[in-house]
Design a protein around this motif. Structure first.
Motif, PDB file in Angstrom:
ATOM      1  N   LYS A 166      -2.983   8.019  -2.629  1.00  0.00           N
ATOM      2  CA  LYS A 166      -2.996   6.914  -2.261  1.00  0.00           C
ATOM      3  C   LYS A 166      -3.064   5.408  -3.356  1.00  0.00           C
ATOM      4  O   LYS A 166      -3.458   5.462  -3.899  1.00  0.00           O
ATOM      5  CB  LYS A 166      -3.562   6.009  -0.774  1.00  0.00           C
ATOM      6  CG  LYS A 166      -4.959   6.144  -1.122  1.00  0.00           C
ATOM      7  CD  LYS A 166      -6.323   5.835   0.662  1.00  0.00           C
ATOM      8  CE  LYS A 166      -7.540   5.993   0.281  1.00  0.00           C
ATOM      9  NZ  LYS A 166      -8.070   5.738   1.536  1.00  0.00           N
ATOM     10  N   LEU A 175      -3.403  13.416   3.535  1.00  0.00           N
ATOM     11  CA  LEU A 175      -3.260  12.630   2.315  1.00  0.00           C
ATOM     12  C   LEU A 175      -3.007  13.144   0.912  1.00  0.00           C
ATOM     13  O   LEU A 175      -4.151  13.742   1.015  1.00  0.00           O
ATOM     14  CB  LEU A 175      -3.852  11.328   3.170  1.00  0.00           C
ATOM     15  CG  LEU A 175      -3.855  10.571   1.638  1.00  0.00           C
ATOM     16  CD1 LEU A 175      -2.639   9.824   2.057  1.00  0.00           C
ATOM     17  CD2 LEU A 175      -5.686   9.464   1.852  1.00  0.00           C
ATOM     18  N   GLN A 205       2.884  18.408   3.940  1.00  0.00           N
ATOM     19  CA  GLN A 205       2.656  18.843   5.188  1.00  0.00           C
ATOM     20  C   GLN A 205       3.135  19.537   5.255  1.00  0.00           C
ATOM     21  O   GLN A 205       4.554  20.525   4.655  1.00  0.00           O
ATOM     22  CB  GLN A 205       3.980  17.683   6.106  1.00  0.00           C
ATOM     23  CG  GLN A 205       3.584  18.849   7.647  1.00  0.00           C
ATOM     24  CD  GLN A 205       5.181  16.690   8.990  1.00  0.00           C
ATOM     25  OE1 GLN A 205       6.285  16.908   8.396  1.00  0.00           O
ATOM     26  NE2 GLN A 205       4.898  17.454   9.957  1.00  0.00           N
ATOM     27  N   TYR A 252       1.289  11.836   1.318  1.00  0.00           N
ATOM     28  CA  TYR A 252       1.288  12.903   2.313  1.00  0.00           C
ATOM     29  C   TYR A 252       2.466  14.078   1.906  1.00  0.00           C
ATOM     30  O   TYR A 252       4.127  14.500   1.812  1.00  0.00           O
ATOM     31  CB  TYR A 252       1.585  11.839   3.875  1.00  0.00           C
ATOM     32  CG  TYR A 252       1.019  11.355   5.002  1.00  0.00           C
ATOM     33  CD1 TYR A 252       1.121   9.941   3.985  1.00  0.00           C
ATOM     34  CD2 TYR A 252       0.062  11.690   4.921  1.00  0.00           C
ATOM     35  CE1 TYR A 252       0.578   9.285   4.249  1.00  0.00           C
ATOM     36  CE2 TYR A 252      -1.250  10.759   5.385  1.00  0.00           C
ATOM     37  CZ  TYR A 252      -0.850   9.048   5.217  1.00  0.00           C
ATOM     38  OH  TYR A 252      -1.825   8.049   5.101  1.00  0.00           O
ATOM     39  N   TYR A 282       0.645  -1.095  -0.231  1.00  0.00           N
ATOM     40  CA  TYR A 282      -0.271   0.084   0.154  1.00  0.00           C
ATOM     41  C   TYR A 282       0.875   1.341  -0.543  1.00  0.00           C
ATOM     42  O   TYR A 282       0.996   1.281   0.692  1.00  0.00           O
ATOM     43  CB  TYR A 282      -0.975  -0.191   1.577  1.00  0.00           C
ATOM     44  CG  TYR A 282      -2.194  -0.839   0.992  1.00  0.00           C
ATOM     45  CD1 TYR A 282      -2.476  -1.230   1.914  1.00  0.00           C
ATOM     46  CD2 TYR A 282      -1.975  -1.735   0.585  1.00  0.00           C
ATOM     47  CE1 TYR A 282      -3.639  -1.815   2.803  1.00  0.00           C
ATOM     48  CE2 TYR A 282      -3.478  -2.813  -0.193  1.00  0.00           C
ATOM     49  CZ  TYR A 282      -3.802  -2.699   1.142  1.00  0.00           C
ATOM     50  OH  TYR A 282      -4.760  -3.974   1.555  1.00  0.00           O
ATOM     51  N   PRO A 315       2.124   2.727   8.079  1.00  0.00           N
ATOM     52  CA  PRO A 315       2.598   3.028   6.954  1.00  0.00           C
ATOM     53  C   PRO A 315       3.990   3.061   7.924  1.00  0.00           C
ATOM     54  O   PRO A 315       4.825   4.163   8.661  1.00  0.00           O
ATOM     55  CB  PRO A 315       2.232   4.938   6.641  1.00  0.00           C
ATOM     56  CG  PRO A 315       1.453   5.013   7.841  1.00  0.00           C
ATOM     57  CD  PRO A 315       1.081   3.812   7.982  1.00  0.00           C
ATOM     58  N   PHE A 344       8.049   5.824   6.925  1.00  0.00           N
ATOM     59  CA  PHE A 344       7.566   7.104   6.305  1.00  0.00           C
ATOM     60  C   PHE A 344       8.196   7.112   5.744  1.00  0.00           C
ATOM     61  O   PHE A 344      10.183   6.659   5.837  1.00  0.00           O
ATOM     62  CB  PHE A 344       6.963   8.141   6.921  1.00  0.00           C
ATOM     63  CG  PHE A 344       5.990   8.188   7.539  1.00  0.00           C
ATOM     64  CD1 PHE A 344       5.248   7.269   7.995  1.00  0.00           C
ATOM     65  CD2 PHE A 344       4.703   9.416   6.231  1.00  0.00           C
ATOM     66  CE1 PHE A 344       3.821   7.800   8.204  1.00  0.00           C
ATOM     67  CE2 PHE A 344       3.534   9.402   6.806  1.00  0.00           C
ATOM     68  CZ  PHE A 344       2.522   8.318   7.621  1.00  0.00           C
ATOM     69  N   GLN A 353       2.465  22.516  10.897  1.00  0.00           N
ATOM     70  CA  GLN A 353       1.055  21.722  10.156  1.00  0.00           C
ATOM     71  C   GLN A 353       0.321  20.016  10.201  1.00  0.00           C
ATOM     72  O   GLN A 353       2.328  19.875  10.696  1.00  0.00           O
ATOM     73  CB  GLN A 353       0.442  21.257   8.828  1.00  0.00           C
ATOM     74  CG  GLN A 353       0.136  22.908   8.544  1.00  0.00           C
ATOM     75  CD  GLN A 353      -1.185  23.512   9.631  1.00  0.00           C
ATOM     76  OE1 GLN A 353      -2.430  22.985   9.606  1.00  0.00           O
ATOM     77  NE2 GLN A 353      -0.902  24.693   9.801  1.00  0.00           N
ATOM     78  N   GLY A 354      -0.341  19.176  10.303  1.00  0.00           N
ATOM     79  CA  GLY A 354       0.547  17.885  10.567  1.00  0.00           C
ATOM     80  C   GLY A 354       0.235  17.229   8.772  1.00  0.00           C
ATOM     81  O   GLY A 354       0.500  18.265   8.296  1.00  0.00           O
ATOM     82  N   LEU A 355      -0.098  15.995   8.656  1.00  0.00           N
ATOM     83  CA  LEU A 355      -0.005  15.202   7.277  1.00  0.00           C
ATOM     84  C   LEU A 355      -1.127  15.448   7.210  1.00  0.00           C
ATOM     85  O   LEU A 355      -2.288  14.843   7.545  1.00  0.00           O
ATOM     86  CB  LEU A 355       1.012  13.626   7.359  1.00  0.00           C
ATOM     87  CG  LEU A 355       2.270  14.174   7.252  1.00  0.00           C
ATOM     88  CD1 LEU A 355       2.846  14.352   9.049  1.00  0.00           C
ATOM     89  CD2 LEU A 355       2.612  12.167   7.089  1.00  0.00           C
ATOM     90  N   PHE A 398       6.187  13.692   1.797  1.00  0.00           N
ATOM     91  CA  PHE A 398       6.657  12.516   2.544  1.00  0.00           C
ATOM     92  C   PHE A 398       5.560  11.225   2.346  1.00  0.00           C
ATOM     93  O   PHE A 398       4.498  10.919   1.364  1.00  0.00           O
ATOM     94  CB  PHE A 398       5.826  12.045   3.467  1.00  0.00           C
ATOM     95  CG  PHE A 398       6.816  12.969   4.814  1.00  0.00           C
ATOM     96  CD1 PHE A 398       6.238  14.366   5.000  1.00  0.00           C
ATOM     97  CD2 PHE A 398       8.533  12.836   5.756  1.00  0.00           C
ATOM     98  CE1 PHE A 398       7.150  15.166   5.616  1.00  0.00           C
ATOM     99  CE2 PHE A 398       8.948  14.264   6.013  1.00  0.00           C
ATOM    100  CZ  PHE A 398       8.078  14.809   6.650  1.00  0.00           C
TER     101      PHE A 398
END
Lengths: 114, 114
Positions: free
Chosen positions: B49, B46, B38, B36, B32, B102, B104, B42-44, B90
């Motif tokens: 995918k 998506l 960032q 991402y 999979y 996941p 990274f 900030q956060g990640l 990422f």
């Protein structure tokens, strides 16, 4: 619909102290995962909680522990802080029973250990 | 164990130019794959995918990625970069099935010149 929230935003501690970080998952999510992101690196998996139990754990020492509450929120505890624990700590939430579900990340808590 | 390599630490492009960020993974079975983004503080988020099916995946913000099994690659592309695309990107890989976690890469920093 609130996304993943984390508190506090920033935290400064000294070596040897203990710290607790908090995370509220996205509405409807029941699984919480924690990641450590050191400066200039990708996130590294710490552990994952579902039904108030730790389900998976990454390569982190026992100083890192967690908890999940009945409302699915979660805490990350780190004991005996080291300088190397300085990092951005990210929380991600997802649904346990969907293998291909997406993890939604919070903004993170920046921990500085002096 | 699975791993991800992002060979470019920094990429600089001019606004309006095309973009390709490289990602190579190591995993024995069908992976999979994720990208991402960032932004600072900030956060990640998506972007896209790949789980199965069409190897060309469309994501948000005009991004796409192509899974090439023979090259163990999952490169991210965008035909025309905007200044707001400047961020850290990422790539991540996860095992098929189960409550995936996941792994990274270390990330690629995108700089956009006006």
């Amino acid at each position: 619909d609130a996304g993943v929230t984390q508190s506090p935003t920033h935290l400064i501690k000294t070596r040897g102290q203990q710290v607790t970080l908090r995370c509220s998952p996205k509405s409807g999510h029941d699984t919480v995962s924690w990641y450590q992101q050191a400066l200039g690196q990708g996130p590294q998996f710490i552990f994952q909680y579902y039904e108030e139990e730790e389900r998976q754990r990454g390569n982190f020492p026992d100083r890192f522990s967690g908890h999940q509450f009945p409302n699915y929120s979660s805490e990350l505890n780190v004991n005996a802080l080291l300088l190397g624990d300085s990092a951005l700590y990210l929380c991600a939430s997802s649904l346990w029973d969907r293998d291909t579900d997406t993890q939604y990340f919070g903004p993170g808590t920046r921990l500085t250990v002096l | 164990a699975q791993s991800v390599t992002q060979p470019d630490i920094h990429i600089t492009v001019s606004e309006g130019a095309s973009l390709e960020l490289r990602c190579n993974y190591s995993y024995g079975a069908t992976p999979y794959l994720f990208w991402y983004v960032q932004s600072p503080g900030q956060g990640l988020q998506l972007l896209l995918k790949y789980f199965s099916g069409d190897t060309l995946v469309q994501g948000i913000k005009g991004f796409e990625a192509e899974f090439k099994r023979s090259q163990s690659s999952f490169n991210l592309r965008k035909p025309s970069v905007h200044w707001s695309d400047a961020a850290e990107y990422f790539c991540a890989v996860a095992e098929e099935g189960g409550s995936y976690i996941p792994t990274f890469g270390r990330g690629t920093s995108l700089i956009v010149h006006p």
